[in-house]
Design a protein around this motif. Structure first.
Motif, PDB file in Angstrom:
ATOM      1  N   HIS A   1      35.718  38.257  37.799  1.00  0.00           N
ATOM      2  CA  HIS A   1      36.146  38.517  39.326  1.00  0.00           C
ATOM      3  C   HIS A   1      35.344  39.590  39.694  1.00  0.00           C
ATOM      4  N   GLU A   2      35.361  40.837  38.995  1.00  0.00           N
ATOM      5  CA  GLU A   2      34.696  42.065  39.349  1.00  0.00           C
ATOM      6  C   GLU A   2      33.365  41.822  39.495  1.00  0.00           C
TER       7      GLU A   2
ATOM      8  N   ASN B   1      30.965  40.432  50.318  1.00  0.00           N
ATOM      9  CA  ASN B   1      31.579  39.715  51.084  1.00  0.00           C
ATOM     10  C   ASN B   1      32.369  38.532  50.756  1.00  0.00           C
ATOM     11  N   HIS B   2      33.543  38.569  50.867  1.00  0.00           N
ATOM     12  CA  HIS B   2      34.469  37.527  50.432  1.00  0.00           C
ATOM     13  C   HIS B   2      34.033  36.257  51.319  1.00  0.00           C
ATOM     14  N   VAL B   3      34.151  35.108  50.692  1.00  0.00           N
ATOM     15  CA  VAL B   3      33.705  33.754  51.589  1.00  0.00           C
ATOM     16  C   VAL B   3      34.979  33.279  52.356  1.00  0.00           C
ATOM     17  N   GLU B   4      34.821  32.700  53.524  1.00  0.00           N
ATOM     18  CA  GLU B   4      35.989  32.283  54.319  1.00  0.00           C
ATOM     19  C   GLU B   4      36.665  31.351  53.709  1.00  0.00           C
TER      20      GLU B   4
ATOM     21  N   THR C   1      42.168  35.766  50.183  1.00  0.00           N
ATOM     22  CA  THR C   1      41.004  36.916  49.743  1.00  0.00           C
ATOM     23  C   THR C   1      41.908  38.018  49.122  1.00  0.00           C
ATOM     24  N   GLU C   2      42.849  38.171  48.705  1.00  0.00           N
ATOM     25  CA  GLU C   2      43.656  39.216  48.060  1.00  0.00           C
ATOM     26  C   GLU C   2      43.299  39.407  46.746  1.00  0.00           C
ATOM     27  N   LYS C   3      43.263  40.533  46.272  1.00  0.00           N
ATOM     28  CA  LYS C   3      42.809  40.855  44.766  1.00  0.00           C
ATOM     29  C   LYS C   3      44.022  40.958  44.136  1.00  0.00           C
ATOM     30  N   PRO C   4      44.236  40.168  42.950  1.00  0.00           N
ATOM     31  CA  PRO C   4      45.302  40.426  42.103  1.00  0.00           C
ATOM     32  C   PRO C   4      45.431  41.880  41.748  1.00  0.00           C
ATOM     33  N   ASN C   5      46.792  42.177  41.255  1.00  0.00           N
ATOM     34  CA  ASN C   5      47.264  43.262  40.614  1.00  0.00           C
ATOM     35  C   ASN C   5      47.012  43.078  39.128  1.00  0.00           C
ATOM     36  N   TYR C   6      45.690  42.911  38.563  1.00  0.00           N
ATOM     37  CA  TYR C   6      45.806  42.680  37.173  1.00  0.00           C
ATOM     38  C   TYR C   6      46.640  43.458  36.272  1.00  0.00           C
TER      39      TYR C   6
END
Length: 478
Positions: free
Chosen positions: A304-305, A345-348, A448-453
């Motif tokens: 993901h990173e 840039n995160h896709v829509e 688009t949220e980044k999970p708190n791994y």
């Protein structure tokens, strides 16, 4: 009543026509121009005069055809003509279309919803004038699914791969030759072989590599592209050094190449697939599932990173191996990998932007069912479905095999009812608090949220430690 156009096909008519020269249908009534005086009924026409009249009508028809719109001209040419000798003008005017012929209509676009994605099929209308070569109808699994508003991509036709004979030698991009020793696994789109370098002897140590083979332009191409872009060994080592890790379950590709119509990738031996373990056991102990979950979250955080989502998490794409007192878990099978954040840039969020229902139907996320580009939350949610299935041996939609939309509907129903989902799967058994907490967090993520791994892994690790286990301990499946 004066008719200027055919009521059946809309072609322009000339005075005196009884049949439409384009479609051959009989007109409702003879054309009479009220501006002209009525003439007495003529006697029997002379054959020559009849011929001249009808020839004039044919010429007039040809003249009117030139003035029609391109759509009508195409419609007229699509009328099927018999292979017998050319008919006379009289026969041409009076011949009605065959009963098998239907009026060609432009295919209507139908709005795509998750309920009709599977049932819809693209309609192709070909001109009946030109006979089409006989073709074998595609299997249902290979037919592309339509997309809303015509924006979705068609599914590529899935072609089953045929095994390559054991003992065959293949050459990778660096010139190394590899001998196929044994076929280990086979699916519809992939073959997995035990291989050894052809230039060496036949000692067992040289068999510590596997070769995965698939169609040249299929999932193997996507996986090779991902490995070369985001999972180079130097990038994995840098990540491990940064976070003080002694292991990260990203396989290192040591070779790739083309053999006939196949593309292949070569990896060091990664042990057995988790699917082979799941097939032997009805369910796995909670302790083992938590160990798997933590190592897989480490691998997901890395990809993901690097701007990619896996998009097809299931036991067949996971390898486990135990060396000494440690079990290593590898995440493989990047054939559906998707770059969700190119250039940062995160896709829509856009439904039907990709082919719906791609991947293992039991475990893909709701986004994948809708044809939305997979994101970080897609992988985290898919992992939740996997953990629940491994721990309990069941899923509410596990027995549904007929419709993709039915599986999608069940997943969507339990999206906001985690308690009901856990009750269905665990039944009378004690519900895993760690898994329930994980699923609650996963299902609450935005696109688009980044999970708190760290938070996800901490909750799982705390429960694992209460059971007296550690992530690196050998997996115990019973």
């Amino acid at each position: 009543m004066l008719l200027h156009y055919c009521p059946q096909c809309g072609s322009k008519l000339q005075p005196g026509f009884k049949f439409c020269p384009a479609c051959g249908e009989k007109l409702p009534c003879p054309m009479v121009d009220p501006a002209e005086p009525a003439e007495p009924a003529p006697g029997p026409p002379h054959p020559a005069s009849t011929r001249e009249v009808n020839l004039g009508a044919v010429k007039a028809s040809a003249s009117s055809t030139l003035t029609r719109s391109p759509i009508r001209t195409t419609r007229r040419r699509s009328i099927k003509m018999p292979s017998s000798p050319a008919p006379t003008p009289v026969a041409l005017l009076q011949t009605a279309p065959h009963a098998d012929q239907k009026t060609l209509k432009s295919p209507r676009k139908r709005k795509t919803t998750p309920d009709n994605l599977e049932e819809s099929e693209p309609n192709e209308v070909s001109s009946p004038q030109t006979p089409q070569p006989s073709q074998t109808p595609p299997s249902p699994s290979s037919q592309s699914l339509p997309s809303a508003k015509g924006r979705g991509k068609r599914a590529k036709r899935v072609c089953a791969v045929e095994p390559v004979q054991e003992g065959t030698e293949v050459c990778d991009q660096s010139g190394k030759k590899w001998r196929l020793v044994k076929l280990l696994y086979q699916t519809e789109v992939e073959l997995t072989y035990e291989v050894q370098q052809a230039s060496r002897g036949t000692t067992s140590d040289d068999w510590m590599h596997i070769l995965r083979m698939g169609t040249k332009d299929g999932q193997m191409f996507v996986e090779q592209n991902f490995l070369q872009r985001a999972a180079k060994p130097i990038a994995v080592e840098k990540w491990m050094k940064k976070y003080s890790m002694d292991f990260l379950g990203i396989p290192a590709c040591v070779g790739f190449g083309i053999y006939e119509t196949y593309r292949f990738l070569i990896f060091p031996d990664m042990g057995q697939t988790l699917q082979s373990v799941v097939d032997r056991e009805e369910s796995l102990p909670e302790r083992a599932v938590l160990q798997l979950a933590i190592q897989l979250l480490d691998a997901l955080e890395f990809i993901h990173e690097n701007e990619y989502a896996h998009a097809d998490l299931h036991a067949g794409n996971i390898y486990v191996t135990t060396n000494g007192q440690r079990t290593k878990v590898f995440l493989s099978g990047f054939g559906h990998a998707f770059r969700f954040c190119p250039g940062g840039n995160h896709v829509e969020y856009r439904e039907s932007s990709r082919t719906p229902h791609q991947g293992n139907l039991n475990f893909i996320s709701i986004d994948s069912h809708k044809g939305v580009g997979p994101s970080r939350r897609s992988d985290v949610q898919s992992l939740g479905y996997c953990l629940l299935s491994w721990m309990t041996g069941t899923l509410p939609w596990g027995g549904i095999t007929q419709r993709n939309s039915a599986i999608f509907a069940e997943k969507e129903r339990y999206m906001s009812d985690i308690h009901g989902l856990m009750s269905y799967c665990f039944k009378k058994r004690k519900v895993s608090g760690a898994l329930q907490c994980y699923l609650t967090q996963a299902m609450g993520l935005n696109y688009t949220e980044k999970p708190n791994y760290s938070l996800l892994k901490t909750g799982l690790n705390e429960s694992l430690q209460k059971m007296g286990g550690r992530v690196s301990d050998p997996l115990v499946y019973r």
